[in-house]
Design an enzyme around this catalytic site. Structure first.
Site, PDB file in Angstrom:
ATOM      1  CB  VAL A  86      40.709  89.106  48.887  1.00  0.00           C
ATOM      2  CG1 VAL A  86      40.660  90.285  49.857  1.00  0.00           C
ATOM      3  CG2 VAL A  86      41.903  89.238  47.943  1.00  0.00           C
ATOM      4  CE  LYS A  87      38.394  84.291  56.858  1.00  0.00           C
ATOM      5  NZ  LYS A  87      39.192  83.532  57.835  1.00  0.00           N
ATOM      6  CB  VAL A  88      35.938  90.975  52.019  1.00  0.00           C
ATOM      7  CG1 VAL A  88      35.318  92.347  52.213  1.00  0.00           C
ATOM      8  CG2 VAL A  88      37.054  91.039  50.972  1.00  0.00           C
TER       9      VAL A  88
END
Length: 224
Positions: A86-88
């Site tokens: 998950v890219k945050v």
């Protein structure tokens, strides 16, 4: 150093995978739009398709900027496939979400990092990867490679397990320089990766070998 490809183009991903040099993929809404991928269903399908090609991490980006939204999107993305990371974004709510997701065993990539201080926060929150955007720093006359070097140095000092993923890479030279800087991962456009093959002396040498082989074959024919 691991090689990731920064794209949503399945053809490029398959070609890099077939060459045996691909360790993972990063993508984002801008890259999806570039490939004409529109609508949530199409985006989700693309993530799954990429995961089926790549036997490694695939960074899928959230678009929410509040804690609840990031967590909700992150959990949904992570449920799509075991390869999803998950890219945050590097914001206060993003760091809180990274800490939460890490506690749930969900891998994260803290993106849009432009300073060593931001990288320290990402590592302390438990991010799996931190993505310093070196090319964008170069664009405003700052040394992006120096940032990668600083982060690697700091992480080594304190034994942080977060991997340094050099992003916003523009050229083969960028790839070589971040390798020298000690980055764990580089993510680059396919065009930059394949340019690593290029060297005029390789082309010249191969042309000479083929020419000499042709002469040997012709000489053998003429002697029979």
């Amino acid at each position: 150093m691991k090689f990731f490809i920064d794209t949503a183009n399945l053809k490029e991903i398959k070609e890099a995978s077939d060459m045996g040099i691909l360790d993972g993929v990063t993508t984002n809404p801008s890259l999806m739009a570039k490939e004409g991928i529109k609508g949530n269903d199409a985006v989700i399908k693309t993530y799954i398709d990429i995961c089926e090609v790549v036997q490694g991490p695939v960074s899928a980006e959230v678009i929410s900027t509040d804690f609840d939204g990031i967590v909700r999107e992150g959990e949904h993305l992570a449920s799509l496939h075991e390869h999803i990371v998950v890219k945050v974004p590097m914001i206060k709510e993003g760091i809180k979400a990274i800490k939460y997701l890490n506690g749930k065993g969900i891998k994260t990539n803290c993106t849009l990092v432009f300073s060593p201080g931001q990288a320290i926060l990402a590592a302390k929150a438990g991010a799996t990867y931190v993505s310093p955007f070196m090319g964008r720093l170069d664009d405003i006359n700052y040394d992006g490679v120096e940032l990668v070097e600083q982060i690697v140095y700091i992480y080594d000092n304190y034994g942080y397990t977060t991997e340094v993923l050099a992003a916003s890479v523009r050229s083969p030279l960028h790839i070589i320089r971040v390798a020298e800087a000690g980055a764990d991962v580089v993510t680059a456009p396919f065009s930059a990766l394949v340019k690593l093959f290029d060297h005029p002396l390789t082309d010249k040498g191969l042309a000479q070998f083929l020419s000499d082989y042709k002469k040997v074959q012709e000489a053998e024919k003429s002697s029979t």
